[in-house]
Design a protein around this motif. Structure first.
Motif, PDB file in Angstrom:
ATOM      1  N   CYS A 234       1.015  -1.230  -0.102  1.00 22.50           N
ATOM      2  CA  CYS A 234       0.122   0.238  -0.011  1.00 22.50           C
ATOM      3  C   CYS A 234       0.931   1.301  -0.001  1.00 22.50           C
ATOM      4  O   CYS A 234       2.044   1.326   0.805  1.00 22.50           O
ATOM      5  CB  CYS A 234      -0.884  -0.055   1.227  1.00 22.50           C
ATOM      6  N   LEU A 235       0.579   2.275  -0.793  1.00 20.01           N
ATOM      7  CA  LEU A 235       1.348   3.411  -0.797  1.00 20.01           C
ATOM      8  C   LEU A 235      -0.148   4.565  -0.912  1.00 20.01           C
ATOM      9  O   LEU A 235      -0.798   4.826  -1.769  1.00 20.01           O
ATOM     10  CB  LEU A 235       2.020   3.553  -1.910  1.00 20.01           C
ATOM     11  N   ASN A 236       0.023   5.606   0.152  1.00 14.29           N
ATOM     12  CA  ASN A 236      -0.894   6.666   0.122  1.00 14.29           C
ATOM     13  C   ASN A 236      -0.378   7.887   0.858  1.00 14.29           C
ATOM     14  O   ASN A 236       0.882   7.630   1.343  1.00 14.29           O
ATOM     15  CB  ASN A 236      -2.191   6.285   0.697  1.00 14.29           C
ATOM     16  N   LEU A 237      -1.014   8.717   1.260  1.00 16.59           N
ATOM     17  CA  LEU A 237      -0.639   9.792   1.810  1.00 16.59           C
ATOM     18  C   LEU A 237      -0.428   9.690   3.439  1.00 16.59           C
ATOM     19  O   LEU A 237      -0.033  10.431   4.193  1.00 16.59           O
ATOM     20  CB  LEU A 237      -1.438  11.151   1.778  1.00 16.59           C
ATOM     21  N   THR A 238      -1.061   8.636   3.998  1.00 15.95           N
ATOM     22  CA  THR A 238      -0.801   8.384   5.426  1.00 15.95           C
ATOM     23  C   THR A 238       0.539   7.669   5.753  1.00 15.95           C
ATOM     24  O   THR A 238       1.293   7.936   6.517  1.00 15.95           O
ATOM     25  CB  THR A 238      -2.047   7.222   5.604  1.00 15.95           C
ATOM     26  N   GLY A 239       0.648   6.829   4.702  1.00 16.86           N
ATOM     27  CA  GLY A 239       2.052   6.307   4.979  1.00 16.86           C
ATOM     28  C   GLY A 239       2.237   4.972   3.717  1.00 16.86           C
ATOM     29  O   GLY A 239       1.549   5.061   2.730  1.00 16.86           O
ATOM     30  N   PHE A 240       3.105   3.959   4.107  1.00 10.59           N
ATOM     31  CA  PHE A 240       2.990   2.867   2.979  1.00 10.59           C
ATOM     32  C   PHE A 240       3.380   1.414   4.043  1.00 10.59           C
ATOM     33  O   PHE A 240       3.658   1.434   4.981  1.00 10.59           O
ATOM     34  CB  PHE A 240       4.407   3.173   2.277  1.00 10.59           C
ATOM     35  N   VAL A 241       2.924   0.401   3.248  1.00 12.39           N
ATOM     36  CA  VAL A 241       3.006  -0.675   3.860  1.00 12.39           C
ATOM     37  C   VAL A 241       3.832  -1.721   2.803  1.00 12.39           C
ATOM     38  O   VAL A 241       3.472  -1.547   1.666  1.00 12.39           O
ATOM     39  CB  VAL A 241       1.580  -1.396   4.000  1.00 12.39           C
ATOM     40  N   TRP A 242       4.861  -2.500   3.263  1.00 14.93           N
ATOM     41  CA  TRP A 242       5.726  -3.324   2.268  1.00 14.93           C
ATOM     42  C   TRP A 242       5.914  -4.507   2.856  1.00 14.93           C
ATOM     43  O   TRP A 242       6.049  -4.607   4.332  1.00 14.93           O
ATOM     44  CB  TRP A 242       6.772  -2.523   2.018  1.00 14.93           C
ATOM     45  N   THR A 243       6.310  -5.530   2.324  1.00  9.10           N
ATOM     46  CA  THR A 243       6.493  -6.766   2.938  1.00  9.10           C
ATOM     47  C   THR A 243       7.993  -7.441   2.194  1.00  9.10           C
ATOM     48  O   THR A 243       8.139  -7.072   1.059  1.00  9.10           O
ATOM     49  CB  THR A 243       5.330  -7.813   2.567  1.00  9.10           C
TER      50      THR A 243
ATOM     51  N   TYR B  87       0.618 -12.338   3.617  1.00  8.80           N
ATOM     52  CA  TYR B  87      -0.482 -11.186   3.172  1.00  8.80           C
ATOM     53  C   TYR B  87       0.237 -10.584   1.988  1.00  8.80           C
ATOM     54  O   TYR B  87       1.258 -10.168   1.537  1.00  8.80           O
ATOM     55  CB  TYR B  87      -0.553 -10.237   4.216  1.00  8.80           C
ATOM     56  N   ASP B  88      -0.775 -10.428   1.044  1.00  6.58           N
ATOM     57  CA  ASP B  88      -0.521  -9.830  -0.367  1.00  6.58           C
ATOM     58  C   ASP B  88      -1.261  -8.660  -0.788  1.00  6.58           C
ATOM     59  O   ASP B  88      -0.857  -8.059  -1.792  1.00  6.58           O
ATOM     60  CB  ASP B  88      -0.801 -10.972  -1.532  1.00  6.58           C
ATOM     61  N   LYS B  89      -2.238  -8.142   0.164  1.00  2.46           N
ATOM     62  CA  LYS B  89      -3.009  -7.031  -0.058  1.00  2.46           C
ATOM     63  C   LYS B  89      -2.784  -6.210   1.117  1.00  2.46           C
ATOM     64  O   LYS B  89      -3.057  -6.784   2.144  1.00  2.46           O
ATOM     65  CB  LYS B  89      -4.154  -7.200  -0.682  1.00  2.46           C
ATOM     66  N   ALA B  90      -2.988  -4.848   1.017  1.00  2.00           N
ATOM     67  CA  ALA B  90      -3.126  -4.073   2.275  1.00  2.00           C
ATOM     68  C   ALA B  90      -3.814  -2.654   2.015  1.00  2.00           C
ATOM     69  O   ALA B  90      -3.735  -2.356   1.074  1.00  2.00           O
ATOM     70  CB  ALA B  90      -1.781  -3.807   3.011  1.00  2.00           C
ATOM     71  N   CYS B  91      -4.504  -2.262   2.994  1.00  3.16           N
ATOM     72  CA  CYS B  91      -5.027  -0.777   3.029  1.00  3.16           C
ATOM     73  C   CYS B  91      -4.768  -0.001   4.234  1.00  3.16           C
ATOM     74  O   CYS B  91      -4.413  -0.769   5.353  1.00  3.16           O
ATOM     75  CB  CYS B  91      -6.398  -0.780   2.940  1.00  3.16           C
ATOM     76  N   LEU B  92      -4.418   1.329   4.257  1.00  4.61           N
ATOM     77  CA  LEU B  92      -3.962   1.957   5.350  1.00  4.61           C
ATOM     78  C   LEU B  92      -4.725   3.372   5.460  1.00  4.61           C
ATOM     79  O   LEU B  92      -4.820   3.982   4.545  1.00  4.61           O
ATOM     80  CB  LEU B  92      -2.457   2.142   5.363  1.00  4.61           C
ATOM     81  N   ASN B  93      -4.947   3.672   6.606  1.00  2.00           N
ATOM     82  CA  ASN B  93      -5.490   5.064   6.983  1.00  2.00           C
ATOM     83  C   ASN B  93      -5.404   5.626   8.313  1.00  2.00           C
ATOM     84  O   ASN B  93      -4.472   4.866   8.815  1.00  2.00           O
ATOM     85  CB  ASN B  93      -7.090   5.106   6.590  1.00  2.00           C
ATOM     86  N   GLU B  94      -6.145   6.581   8.727  1.00  2.00           N
ATOM     87  CA  GLU B  94      -5.480   7.084   9.943  1.00  2.00           C
ATOM     88  C   GLU B  94      -6.112   6.332  11.038  1.00  2.00           C
ATOM     89  O   GLU B  94      -5.792   6.275  12.328  1.00  2.00           O
ATOM     90  CB  GLU B  94      -6.308   8.573  10.140  1.00  2.00           C
ATOM     91  N   ASN B  95      -7.118   5.273  11.144  1.00  2.00           N
ATOM     92  CA  ASN B  95      -7.649   4.584  12.026  1.00  2.00           C
ATOM     93  C   ASN B  95      -6.964   3.120  11.896  1.00  2.00           C
ATOM     94  O   ASN B  95      -6.783   2.495  13.157  1.00  2.00           O
ATOM     95  CB  ASN B  95      -8.951   4.241  11.689  1.00  2.00           C
TER      96      ASN B  95
END
Length: 839
Positions: free
Chosen positions: A437-446, A476-484
Motif C-alpha cells: 500500500c502507498l498513500n498519503l498516510t504512509g506505506f506498507v511493504w513486505t 499477506y498480499d494486499k493491504a490498506c492503510l488510513n488514520e484509523n
C-alpha cells in the motif's frame, strides 16, 4: 554435500605458463585454446588424438571466441584476427586497437564481434563488413569482460571501475540501459580474478562474482538482485559457467576449488580440487567440462557429472534462480495477460517446450503454435479436416441435412479480453519485496523470507502514529492503510482459506484486531478501508462489507463480473467489474457507487470512460470524497455529479503527458498515482523505463490540476503574451467551474459546515474573477472581439449584479462603448428576472 571427486582427467600441456583461454564451437565439435605463445590449438571432441595446431598466430593472446565456421583471437598488440575452422588458415584482420585486447564476445548469430581493449570504448564490428562498427561509450575505465545475452539484444560490459554496464544493441546505436553498481569488484584488466557477467541460458538474468566471493544473480528486466550462490569459495572467483540447460553452475576460484552448484537450491553438489584454474567452458550438449590453468594446462573432463547429478543435465531449460519467479507464479494459469492490461481468454497457446524464456512474450499472442505455421496460407482450407494419413477427408462437403454437428462443435468460441483485478496502491514483487500500500498516510511493504514474510508499516506523520513491523506467517498480499487502522488480506494456501485481518492503530480496549476467513474456494481480489466500513471483493464476484470491528454488514453479488477493484470513503463504496465487450474485443469497465449506511445506489453499472486499449492504474477517493481514476495513458479523471443517479461524468483534470517538464522530450518518466488532495495530484516520479516504485522509500511529488483545454506546449513559445494568456485563463475558468460544481454537490448532499459554505462563496468569486480576467484580455484585443467578450459576461454567476457592473467598467476602461452598453442591457434584464437563455 558430496565428497571430493577422486577420478581426475589428465592434464594436457597446451600453452606456456601464463593467461590461457578456451572456447567451444556452438555445435560442440571442436574446442579452441589460445595462450601466450603464437600457437592456437583446435581439439576434436571425443578424440584423444593430437590437436590441430595453427602456428602463425599472434603471440600473447588475451581472448578467443568461435562459431562453427571460424574463430577470433585477440592479442596484446591490439589486433583481432579471424581464422577458418574449415581450412585452419588465416582469413583476415577483423579490427585493430591502439591498446591491448582484453576480451572478445560473439553475438549468438555470429554476425557481430564485440571487442574490449584498454581503450575506453568498446567496438562491435560486423563480421562480413568490417567497416560497420558500433561503439559502447560512457565507460570511465576499460572493460575487462564482455558477454552477449542469448537473444543478442543486450551486452554486458564488466568495467574496471567495478560497475557492470548493460547496453541494448538491438537498436541502430547501442543504448546504455542500466548500470549495476556495488556488485563486482574493481579489478585491474590484467587480474586473473573474474568480474564477468555470465548470462543464464534463458536470458532473464546474469550472474557475476561479488567482492565477498559469492556469485550473485541479477535479473535482466529491472536489475534487481535475485538468488546468490554463497559460502562456497575462500578465494577470489576466477571463472564461472552455466550448464547448457541452466540447471547447474560451475565456479572456480584461487582457493584451488571447482564447485558444482544446483541452480534451483543454490547448494553445492560436488567439489573438485584443481589449482590455478582461470577459464572454463561447458560442452554445449554433452556431460563434458573443460578448463585451463595459468600454467597453460588444459583439462577435458568427460563424464564430469556423476550418476547422482547427471540427470539434472538432461532436464529441459531451467529458469533463472529468481527469489520470486514471475514465470512460476503464472505457470499454472492458462490465461494470458496482454501488454495492454487485459486478460486474453481466447485460446492461450503453450510455451515452447523446454524453453521457458521470454521469446513467447516477444513474439506475441498473434503467433500460433509451431505445428500450425503452414495452416491454410491462402485461405483455401487445404488443411481443414485432414485425416491421420495426411489426406483430406470428405468432411469438407456439406452434410445432407444441412447441419454438421461435429464441425460446429469444434469451432472455438470467441472470448473477450478482460480487465485484470488489481489492488490500488500496491506493486508487483520485485526481487524479494513489494509494496502492499502507498498513500498519503504512509506505506506498507513486505519482504519474502522464504518460510514467512515480514511486514512493515511506516507513517509520514510520526507525531500521531508509530511505525511497526511484524512477522507474517499468513503471507499477506494486499493491504490498506488510513488514520484509523491497517487492513490486510492473504490468498488461500495449503488448504487454508483466504483471510482478512484488521489492526486498528489505537483502541481503548486491550485487543481490538480481528481476523475472519472466507469460505473455501473464495479468493480476495481487492480490499478497501474507510472511516466506517471494510470492503472485500472476491473471486466469486461477492462484495463483502464489514464494520471496522468485524461484524458482517452486507453481502451481495456484483452485477459486473469478474470483479476488478474497489475503493471506499466514509459511507460510500465504489466497485468495478468487467461489463459487455466493446468493438475492440475488450470488455467495458463498469463501476457502481453506493452509500452503505443509507443503502442507496448513487451510480449503478455506469461505464468508466477510458480510451481504447487503456486500463485503470489506480482508483481512489479524493480528500473531499470525489472518485478519481488514473489510467495507463497518464490521464487523471475525476467523477462529477456522482451523487445524482445517471448524471455522473468523468472529467480529465490532468494529462501528465502534457506537463511542461516533458515538453523538451529529454526526460523519460512516468508517474505512479498515490492520491488526490488539496486539488493536487500526488504521485511518485518513475525515471527511465521503471513501471513501479521501489526501495529505498520513494519521495512523493505533486502536480497542480490542469484540464487539457488546449495544446499548451505549442503555445509556450508564442511571442505574443496574449496568445498564451488567453488559453491559461480559459483553463482556469473550466477548472474553477469544475471545483465549484464538486463542492456544490458536497454541500447540497451533506450537513455542510460553516467553513464549507464559506469556501463555496470563495469559489464562486474565483470563477467570476477568472471570467473578468478573460474579459480584460478580449477587450484589449479590439472591438472585433466584442461578441466573445459579451458572451464571457453572460457566463458570470452574479445574483447581486456586482460582477456584471465590474465587467462594464472593464469595457469602459478600454473605450469599448458598444460593448459597455450591451453589458448594461444584460445587467438590467437580469435585475428584471429574465433568464439568460431568453436574452
Amino acid at each position: 554435500m558430496a565428497a571430493v571427486i577422486q577420478q581426475r582427467p589428465r592434464a594436457r600441456p597446451a600453452h606456456p605458463a601464463g593467461p590461457t583461454f578456451l572456447t567451444y564451437t556452438p555445435n560442440g565439435k571442436q574446442l579452441v585454446t589460445a595462450g601466450s605463445n603464437n600457437v592456437v590449438r583446435v581439439y576434436a571432441t571425443g578424440s584423444d588424438g593430437e590437436p590441430t595446431n595453427l602456428d602463425d598466430c599472434q603471440e600473447n593472446n588475451t581472448a578467443i571466441a568461435a562459431t562453427n565456421d571460424f574463430f577470433l583471437t585477440g592479442s596484446e598488440d591490439g589486433t583481432v584476427c579471424m581464422y577458418s575452422l574449415d581450412t585452419y588458415t588465416y582469413e583476415k584482420m577483423l579490427t585493430r586497437c591502439t591498446l591491448p585486447i582484453r576480451d572478445i564476445a560473439l553475438s549468438p548469430d555470429g554476425q557481430w564481434a564485440a571487442v574490449a581493449s584498454d581503450e575506453l570504448t568498446v567496438k562491435i564490428v560486423n563480421i562480413e563488413d568490417t567497416f560497420k562498427v558500433l561503439y559502447l561509450r560512457d565507460l570511465p575505465k576499460p572493460a575487462k569482460h564482455l558477454s552477449f545475452d542469448p537473444s543478442g539484444s543486450y551486452i554486458a560490459a564488466s568495467c574496471a571501475d567495478g560497475i557492470i554496464y548493460v547496453y541494448k544493441v538491438s537498436t541502430e546505436e547501442p543504448e546504455l540501459v542500466r548500470k549495476v553498481d556495488g556488485l563486482i569488484r574493481s579489478l585491474d584488466v590484467e587480474s586473473e580474478s573474474s568480474s564477468r557477467a555470465v548470462w543464464h541460458p534463458d536470458g532473464r538474468a546474469f550472474a557475476a562474482p561479488t567482492a565477498t566471493r559469492d556469485i550473485q544473480v541479477v535479473s535482466t528486466g529491472d536489475g534487481e538482485r535475485q538468488r546468490a550462490f554463497s559460502g562456497g569459495h575462500m578465494g577470489d572467483v576466477t571463472a564461472l559457467a552455466w550448464s547448457p540447460n541452466g540447471a547447474l553452475l560451475i565456479t572456480a576460484a584461487s582457493d584451488r576449488k571447482i564447485l558444482l552448484w544446483d541452480v534451483k537450491t543454490q547448494k553445492i553438489l560436488a567439489r573438485y580440487d584443481y589449482p590455478s584454474v582461470i577459464n572454463m567452458a561447458w560442452h554445449p550438449t554433452q556431460n563434458i567440462v573443460s578448463f585451463v590453468t595459468s600454467d597453460g594446462e588444459l583439462y577435458i573432463y568427460e563424464n564430469f557429472l556423476q550418476p547422482d547429478t547427471s540427470a539434472l543435465l538432461q532436464k529441459p531449460m531451467q529458469p533463472s534462480p529468481y527469489i520470486r519467479d514471475p514465470l512460476a507464479e503464472t505457470s499454472g494459469n492458462a490465461t494470458k495477460v496482454l501488454t495492454n492490461g487485459f486478460k486474453d481468454t481466447s485460446n492461450p497457446r503453450e510455451k515452447r517446450r523446454g524453453t521457458p524464456d521470454s521469446l513467447d512474450d516477444i513474439l506475441g499472442p498473434e503467433l500460433e503454435d509451431e505445428d500450425d505455421f503452414v495452416s491454410d496460407d491462402d485461405g483455401a482450407g487445404y488443411l481443414d479436416d485432414v485425416n491421420g494419413f495426411g489426406k483430406r477427408s470428405n468432411d469438407h462437403l456439406e452434410p445432407i441435412d444441412g447441419f454438421d454437428g461435429k464441425r460446429r462443435a469444434t469451432v472455438q468460441a470467441w472470448q473477450p479480453r478482460l480487465h485484470q483485478s488489481f489492488q490500488p496502491g500496491s506493486t508487483p514483487w520485485r526481487g524479494n519485496r513489494k509494496y502492499l500500500c502507498l498513500n498519503l498516510t504512509g506505506f506498507v511493504w513486505t519482504v519474502d523470507q522464504d518460510t514467512h514474510h515480514t511486514v512493515t508499516v511506516e507513517f509520514y506523520d510520526h507525531e500521531y502514529h508509530r511505525d511497526f513491523h511484524f512477522t507474517d506467517p499468513y503471507l499477506y498480499d494486499k493491504a490498506c492503510l488510513n488514520e484509523n487502522g491497517t487492513l490486510f488480506s492473504c490468498p488461500p494456501a495449503n488448504s487454508n482459506p483466504a483471510m482478512v485481518f484488521y489492526r486498528p492503530h489505537e483502541t481503548w480496549t486491550t485487543r481490538a484486531d480481528w481476523r475472519t476467513q472466507l469460505p473455501a474456494g473464495e479468493d480476495v481480489t481487492s480490499i478497501s478501508l474507510s472511516d466506517s466500513y471494510i470492503v472485500v471483493t472476491t473471486s466469486t464476484n461477492y462484495v463483502r462489507i464489514f464494520t471496522l470491528y468485524g461484524t458482517p454488514f452486507r453481502v451481495y453479488r456484483q452485477k459486473s463480473s469478474p470483479t476488478v477493484t474497489c475503493a471506499s470513503w466514509r459511507d460510500y463504496i465504489l466497485t468495478m467489474g468487467n461489463g459487455p465487450a466493446g468493438g475492440d474485443g475488450s470488455t467495458k469497465l463498469l463501476y457502481t457507487i453506493e452509500n452503505v449506511k443509507r443503502d442507496e445506489v448513487c451510480q449503478s453499472e455506469d461505464i468508466v470512460a477510458l480510451t481504447e486499449g487503456a486500463q485503470v492504474k489506480s482508483v481512489f477517493f479524493s480528500d473531499n470524497g470525489d472518485p478519481c481514476v488514473y489510467d495507463s495513458t497518464g490521464v487523471l479523471l475525476i467523477l462529477q455529479h456522482w451523487r445524482s443517479p445517471g448524471q455522473a461524468r468523468w472529467v480529465p483534470v490532468l494529462d501528465t503527458k502534457q506537463l511542461e517538464r516533458l515538453a523538451s522530450g529529454r526526460k523519460e518518466e512516468t508517474y505512479w498515482p498515490v492520491a488526490v488532495a488539496q486539488e493536487k495530484f500526488h504521485c511518485i516520479i518513475l525515471k527511465g523505463g521503471d513501471q513501479y516504485p521501489y526501495f529505498p522509500k520513494p519521495l512523493l511529488s505533486e502536480f497542480d490540476f490542469k484540464i487539457p483545454c488546449s495544446n499548451s506546449t505549442a503555445l509556450k513559445d508564442a511571442e505574443d503574451s496574449s496568445v498564451l494568456e488567453g488559453p491559461k485563463l480559459e483553463e482556469l475558468f473550466v477548472r474553477s467551474s469544475l471545483m465549484l460544481s464538486l463542492l456544490e454537490d458536497l454541500v447540497s448532499s451533506t450537513n455542510a459546515t460553516h467553513s464549507q459554505r464559506t469556501e463555496l462563496s470563495r469559489r464562486e468569486v474565483e470563477v467570476n474573477k477568472s471570467l473578468l480576467q478573460l474579459l480584460n484580455v478580449e477587450c484589449r484585443e479590439g472591438e472585433e472581439r466584442g461578441m466573445k467578450a459579451l458572451e464571457i459576461v453572460g457566463l458570470m454567476r452574479d445574483p447581486s449584479g456586482k460582477m456584471v457592473e465590474a465587467a462594464g467598467k472593464v469595457a469602459g476602461r478600454y473605450g469599448r462603448t458598444v460593448l459597455q452598453e450591451k453589458i448594461g442591457e444584460l445587467a438590467e434584464k437580469r435585475l428584471l428576472g429574465v433568464e439568460d437563455e431568453d436574452l
